[in-house]
Design an enzyme around this catalytic site. Structure first.
Site, PDB file in Angstrom:
ATOM      1  CE  LYS A 155      -7.344  -2.337 -10.692  1.00  0.00           C
ATOM      2  NZ  LYS A 155      -6.860  -2.029  -9.106  1.00  0.00           N
TER       3      LYS A 155
ATOM      4  CB  CYS B 230     -18.876  10.641  30.130  1.00  0.00           C
ATOM      5  SG  CYS B 230     -19.464  10.978  29.207  1.00  0.00           S
TER       6      CYS B 230
ATOM      7  CB  CYS C 197     -16.302  11.807  27.172  1.00  0.00           C
ATOM      8  SG  CYS C 197     -16.904   9.987  26.759  1.00  0.00           S
TER       9      CYS C 197
ATOM     10  NE  ARG D 190      -0.426   5.509 -10.032  1.00  0.00           N
ATOM     11  CZ  ARG D 190      -1.921   4.478 -10.098  1.00  0.00           C
ATOM     12  NH1 ARG D 190      -2.191   4.106  -8.997  1.00  0.00           N
ATOM     13  NH2 ARG D 190      -1.239   3.285 -10.847  1.00  0.00           N
TER      14      ARG D 190
ATOM     15  CE  LYS E  66      -2.409  -3.797 -18.688  1.00  0.00           C
ATOM     16  NZ  LYS E  66      -0.412  -3.287 -17.960  1.00  0.00           N
TER      17      LYS E  66
ATOM     18  CD  GLU F 190      20.131 -26.112   0.457  1.00  0.00           C
ATOM     19  OE1 GLU F 190      21.180 -27.251   0.400  1.00  0.00           O
ATOM     20  OE2 GLU F 190      18.871 -26.452   0.137  1.00  0.00           O
TER      21      GLU F 190
END
Length: 506
Positions: A122, A420, A444, A143, A299, A35
């Protein structure tokens, strides 16, 4: 006077913005995705007939036009600092005591402050600064180094949870300028979908959702960004003109009234006991969230106290992040294989009994190098403790010596290259302990394959469709023996079509 179609355009924009708000802010959608798409399609069709009425903040204008050539650097009005970390209750208590001391408050056992604290999950995402001017999204910056970041506005406009225009509120007027800081993240289900699509195309997937988010934001084509369904949750502020709030929680409430999503799990706390109870309680159900969380941010809530506490050159003094320990699990080591990297370095890769850890079932872990194997005394058959700290391949952190079987066998280092069969050289640190082993054969094949994978990857040549599996397939068929062979593949069409899953389209 508006025409009938212009009035309908206004109404559709209003409805779509309200549905975005209900979906991302309230987590309570009232219509189906089908919708919603129907409303958006109707708006697109009407705007196509009334191009003079298209506005930059219309829901149809999220995806930009031409791909970008690059990202310009932008100076932040206020620095975007990192958050200092703590890993135990004692250090968390010391942070509270430092806040009390700096504010001149008596240090008490409960760690209370006038106005209290705010605790929020966090989110393991990418920090972003959204700048709104006169209610319109004007700029979005990463940032970066904290002083300046990249302008990713065109990509951020594609994220549906970020409104292009702030919604009017009866109680809180829209500021002249407001910078809203938060995390852009990729939901776990979207991360899995993208990696599955990469795997099906023979390409290497992202290591984790955070890397996927960072890589997506730095794409030059916003259409691809729009397809990856990134989301945003706000948690802070930068420059604000024309609006004042007394507390962090009051500012977050204002954001919600303007249509900006905030985290409903954010809670007020009064002291160390309440904070610690919240941290422990949240740890019991954080794995049920649809996005990655690696800790809790605490905080100081009153903004005047934040101002008085100030910042260091790197961190605000008024907040701290409690980081949860990386998840660990026990499993049995079955065998060790040695992989050759693009520089010739040999890395031991452990195969173990499958174990569920950090939301996924894993069977392989890195052992880093032979010196690390000796230091931890890791042997075949050992019960090992593995740790997964955000990466796809976990690491072995220790051996349960008490559980060691009698028939456990020491791991033998390779004496020749496993690919190898060329000469091997070992490197040692100043104390004489081995740090790594290298295949010194410049021809290699394994080294070449790894260099080709790196060459074709995102962030390098970004060759679409040429992932790790495809390169191994082409190399095994003798079609890729040098970098130059990549550009000759168009001349090997018949040979390519004979390979499995290598159809005309691919």
């Amino acid at each position: 006077m508006k025409t009938e179609q212009e009035a309908r355009i206004d109404e559709l924009r209003k409805q779509i913005r309200e549905h975005d708000r209900r979906y991302y802010n309230d987590a309570a959608p009232t219509i189906s995705d089908r919708e919603y798409d129907r409303l958006l399609d109707e708006l697109k069709q009407l705007e196509a007939k009334n191009t003079h009425y298209i506005t930059p903040d219309s829901p149809t204008q999220r995806v930009g036009g031409e791909p970008l050539d690059g990202f310009r650097k932008v100076e932040h009005a206020y620095p975007m600092l990192s958050i200092d970390n703590t890993y135990n209750r004692e250090d968390l208590k010391k942070w509270i005591e430092r806040c009390q001391e700096a504010l001149g408050d008596p240090i008490d056992q409960d760690g209370t402050l006038p106005g209290g604290y705010l605790a929020e999950p966090k989110i393991d995402g990418v920090a972003i600064n959204l700048r709104y001017e006169q209610g319109l999204l004007a700029l979005a910056t990463t940032r970066g180094d904290g002083s300046q970041g990249d302008d990713v506005t065109q990509n951020v406009r594609t994220i549906r949870s970020i409104p292009l225009r702030l919604q009017n509120s009866e109680n809180t007027s829209i500021p002249e300028v407001v910078e809203i800081r938060g995390e852009i993240f990729m939901p776990n289900f979207e991360f899995e979908r993208i990696n599955e699509s990469f795997s099906a195309a023979g390409q290497e997937g992202f290591a984790n959702p955070r890397n996927a988010t960072a890589g997506t934001l730095k794409l030059l084509d916003s259409e691809t960004v729009a397809q990856r369904k990134l989301q945003f949750i706000a948690h802070g502020r930068g420059e604000v003109l024309g609006y004042e709030s007394a507390t962090q929680s009051e500012f977050l409430s204002a954001l919600g009234s303007w249509g900006i999503p905030t985290n409903p799990l954010t809670k007020p706390c009064q002291g160390i006991h309440e904070i610690w109870e919240l941290i422990q309680e949240f740890d019991t159900h954080r794995s049920n969230l649809t996005y990655g969380v690696d800790g809790v941010v605490i905080k100081v809530d009153p903004l005047d106290l934040q101002e008085r506490l100030g910042t260091t050159s790197r961190f605000p003094r008024w907040c701290i992040a409690y980081k949860y320990p990386a998840e660990q699990a026990a499993t049995r080591l079955l065998q060790v294989d040695w992989q050759v990297g693009k520089t010739g370095k040999l890395t031991p890769r452990a195969t173990m009994d499958p174990v569920f850890i950090a939301g996924t079932t894993v069977q392989h872990a890195t052992l880093h190098n032979y010196g690390e194997i000796l230091r931890k005394d890791i042997r075949i058959g050992d019960l090992v403790i593995i740790e997964k700290a955000g990466e796809i391949i976990p690491q072995v952190v220790r051996v349960e010596i008490a559980e060691r079987p009698h028939k456990s066998s020491p791991i033998q280092p390779p004496t020749e290259c496993p690919d190898c069969q060329g000469e091997i050289e070992a490197e040692h640190d100043d104390s004489g302990k081995e740090t790594s082993r290298f295949c010194v054969n410049p021809e290699c094949p394994a080294q070449l394959r790894e260099r080709l994978i790196h060459f074709a990857a995102r962030g390098q040549m970004n060759i679409d469709g040429m992932g790790e599996k495809v390169i191994h397939q082409l190399s095994g068929a003798g079609l890729l023996n040098s970098f130059g062979d990549i550009f000759k593949l168009s001349q090997r069409r018949e040979a390519l079509l004979n390979l499995e899953r290598m159809g005309e389209k691919k």
